[in-house]
Motif scaffolding. Structure first.
Motif, mmCIF file in Angstrom:
data_model
loop_
_atom_site.group_PDB
_atom_site.id
_atom_site.type_symbol
_atom_site.label_atom_id
_atom_site.label_comp_id
_atom_site.label_asym_id
_atom_site.label_seq_id
_atom_site.Cartn_x
_atom_site.Cartn_y
_atom_site.Cartn_z
ATOM 1 N N ASP A 1 75.810 61.767 55.238
ATOM 2 C CA ASP A 1 74.967 60.641 54.856
ATOM 3 C C ASP A 1 74.717 60.670 53.349
ATOM 4 O O ASP A 1 74.002 61.522 52.842
ATOM 5 C CB ASP A 1 73.640 60.687 55.605
ATOM 6 N N ASN B 1 68.538 50.830 59.357
ATOM 7 C CA ASN B 1 67.443 51.436 60.105
ATOM 8 C C ASN B 1 66.160 50.641 59.911
ATOM 9 O O ASN B 1 65.840 50.211 58.801
ATOM 10 C CB ASN B 1 67.233 52.884 59.664
ATOM 11 N N ASN C 1 68.167 53.491 55.230
ATOM 12 C CA ASN C 1 69.473 53.202 55.814
ATOM 13 C C ASN C 1 70.409 54.385 55.580
ATOM 14 O O ASN C 1 70.236 55.149 54.626
ATOM 15 C CB ASN C 1 70.060 51.939 55.199
ATOM 16 N N GLN C 2 71.408 54.502 56.435
ATOM 17 C CA GLN C 2 72.361 55.607 56.328
ATOM 18 C C GLN C 2 73.738 55.076 55.951
ATOM 19 O O GLN C 2 74.203 54.074 56.502
ATOM 20 C CB GLN C 2 72.453 56.356 57.664
ATOM 21 N N TRP D 1 77.200 56.788 56.065
ATOM 22 C CA TRP D 1 77.940 57.975 56.479
ATOM 23 C C TRP D 1 79.335 57.935 55.864
ATOM 24 O O TRP D 1 80.191 57.160 56.285
ATOM 25 C CB TRP D 1 78.043 58.039 57.994
ATOM 26 N N VAL E 1 70.880 63.519 60.445
ATOM 27 C CA VAL E 1 69.829 62.621 59.968
ATOM 28 C C VAL E 1 69.525 61.616 61.068
ATOM 29 O O VAL E 1 70.442 61.038 61.642
ATOM 30 C CB VAL E 1 70.270 61.875 58.691
ATOM 31 N N ALA F 1 70.335 53.296 50.509
ATOM 32 C CA ALA F 1 69.333 53.691 51.493
ATOM 33 C C ALA F 1 68.080 52.839 51.404
ATOM 34 O O ALA F 1 67.444 52.521 52.415
ATOM 35 C CB ALA F 1 68.974 55.163 51.313
#
Length: 559
Positions: free
Chosen positions: A281, A264, A269-270, A272, A240, A289
């Motif tokens: 993710d 982001n 947003n990620q 992980w 991603v 997110a």
């Protein structure tokens, strides 16, 4: 009688939350001591009318004890100049803290340090990559990043690092594979090239949105006994892409495998989740997110800590003007929920663009407050000058149910308008409260010294001698009724690295405290009856096993 909506109490001092006070009892929470202490640094954005995006995004800072003398030194990343008429990029600056009898004084020791960085600098991450118990430095950049090994004696050696020349923003060291060595996560922004600089406008020509350029994948480097190997593809990190700016390391599900949260800019947003070395993710499925309205925001800075006392880390992300900064509550197995409105934080953030941020208990009352470094990325309509992106920073006070904007109470050095970017948090004068260093793009750095934290009691915990198993260890101060949890971390904020020591505010209580450490190797130890008002260095194997502690205090909440 003062308007109760505009006043607040910090310690025993009445302070104005809506404007400056003429009360004789008023004193600011923070005072900029940079000039007095010799922390003379001016960030160079290099703006010359071409509107290259790195110019408006740069400005990181790291707090580290590079000479291992017990106090925090300051490393400031420099920007530089871009374009055809490129000038030599100025080097970063390393200031040695020469703290004496509580008096702060900094000395520029860059010239003899070997810290020469030739790219346009962005941020810094700190970690002990070789297990020798002194901190090493990683510098992110538009151009080539740099890794510097601390050789002792104030000298650093630049090492080769695998990877390409993507525009990198924040970075973080963490032991992702649980092998006892710190690995490296590098957050990358967008595919920008000065040779293909696009022309964008707001009211006039201005810096472009990140959505003008393609996002790029982040990178994960595994520490193979001092050599860093790119394992991004093998770990699944490149599945991603995002326009990444801020990063914080968290153990979201408390499974002892460290996870990664990336803010982001303008994209989801990620989050992980680390599934024993494989990263997946799960930001969307876990509710981290997007904001509560299901929309992506301009994620800049990010921080994590336990604001509600339930034993897990919550998340806070800063955003663009006219958006709201977002506070995500960790609900455990069911993921996260946006509680920004519930905590009455939305309206105070809409007028600013937030970057560096951190949870800190600035008044040592036991509740985590929030600082936000603000600065626009598109020109402010009523401002003049060559860099018209100035905004006031913010200080939010946690009253237990909401976060009140007490920025004016923070003092004139908090609300003075700058183009603030990186912010690092730590106890620079070792007096038991949290200070802040702020980098202002195209301006002078601020050394914001805490003037009120010592009105309450505190206890500090230093896990650095434990090496990798101490970084991101969970720490609790125990009472018969509750356990208050924090995490030992350097990462978070924006382009910056903070004091890894853990500082607990205790209010007016001065009684000794039992302390629990949950090390990254899954061992749990307790140190009973630690004295307040000082820092304690805790090493693995020197405490009581949790089982032994619980035999003596079976009713304790952690037993």
């Amino acid at each position: 009688m003062p308007d109760s909506r505009c006043w607040s109490v910090v310690g025993t001092f009445l302070i104005a939350a809506c404007g400056q006070s003429s009360s004789p009892d008023f004193r600011p929470v923070f005072v900029d001591r940079a000039v007095d202490a010799g922390l003379s640094f001016r960030h160079q954005a290099g703006n010359r009318g071409d509107y290259y995006m790195p110019e408006v995004m740069s400005g990181g800072v790291a707090l580290l004890d590079f000479d291992v003398d017990g106090d925090l030194d300051v490393f400031l990343v420099q920007g530089g100049y871009l374009g055809e008429a490129e000038l030599d990029s100025p080097p970063p600056t390393l200031f040695e803290n020469q703290l004496t009898d509580g008096l702060l004084m900094f000395k520029d020791v860059s010239g003899s340090s070997g810290l020469r960085h030739d790219s346009y600098g962005m941020g810094a991450a700190i970690g002990d990559i070789d297990g020798d118990l002194d901190p090493d430095i990683y510098v992110t950049a538009y151009g080539s990043n740099s890794l510097f090994r601390n050789d002792g004696g104030g000298r650093f050696t630049k090492l080769a690092v695998a990877g390409d020349d993507r525009w990198s923003s924040s970075a973080a060291f963490f032991d992702y594979d649980r092998d006892g060595r710190l690995d490296l996560l590098v957050v990358n922004y967008v595919s920008f090239d000065v040779n293909f600089n696009k022309t964008c406008f707001s009211a006039a020509r201005d810096y472009c949105s990140p959505l003008t350029y393609k996002p790029v994948p982040d990178a994960l480097y595994q520490n193979a006994d001092g050599t860093f190997v790119d394992v991004s593809n093998r770990a699944g990190l490149d599945a991603v892409y995002g326009s990444g700016l801020g990063v914080v390391i968290v153990d979201i599900n408390n499974d002892q495998w460290l996870d990664v949260y990336v803010a982001n800019d303008g994209l989801a947003n990620q989050l992980w989740i680390n599934e024993q070395g494989q990263l997946s993710d799960q930001g969307l499925s876990l509710g981290a997110a997007y904001n509560g309205e299901g929309m992506p925001e301009a994620g800049m800075g990010v921080t994590a800590d336990d604001i509600d006392g339930d034993g897990d880390d919550d998340l806070f992300v800063t955003h663009l003007r006219n958006e709201t900064n977002t506070l995500y509550e960790n609900l455990g197995a069911s993921g996260f929920t946006d509680i920004t409105e519930r905590r009455r934080m939305a309206s105070s953030s809409r007028r600013n663009t937030g970057f560096g941020t951190g949870f800190l208990d600035y008044d040592n009352d036991g509740l985590l407050d929030i600082f936000i470094a603000n600065g626009a990325v598109q020109r402010v309509a009523d401002q003049q000058g060559e860099f018209p992106y100035r905004e006031a920073n913010q200080l939010l006070h946690n009253n237990g149910s909401s976060f009140d904007d007490v920025s004016a109470a923070g003092g004139p050095d908090i609300v003075s308008e700058n183009v603030s970017r990186g912010a690092a948090f730590g106890d620079l004068d070792n007096d038991g409260d949290t200070d802040i260093v702020v980098v202002n793009a195209n301006g002078s750095a601020q050394l914001l010294i805490n003037e009120v934290g010592q009105d309450n009691n505190w206890i500090g915990l230093d896990l650095r001698s434990a090496g990798a198993i101490g970084m991101h260890a969970r720490v609790a101060v125990l009472s018969e009724q509750a356990a208050v949890w924090r995490t030992a971390r350097r990462d978070g904020s924006y382009l910056s690295s903070s004091d890894p020591r853990v500082l607990f505010g205790l209010g007016k209580s001065a009684s000794p405290r039992d302390v629990l450490v949950h090390w990254r190797n899954d061992q749990k130890e307790v140190w009973p009856g630690l004295t307040t008002g000082q820092y304690h260095q805790l090493q693995p194997g020197s405490g009581e096993k949790l089982e032994t502690f619980c035999k003596n205090k079976p009713g304790n909440p952690v037993c």
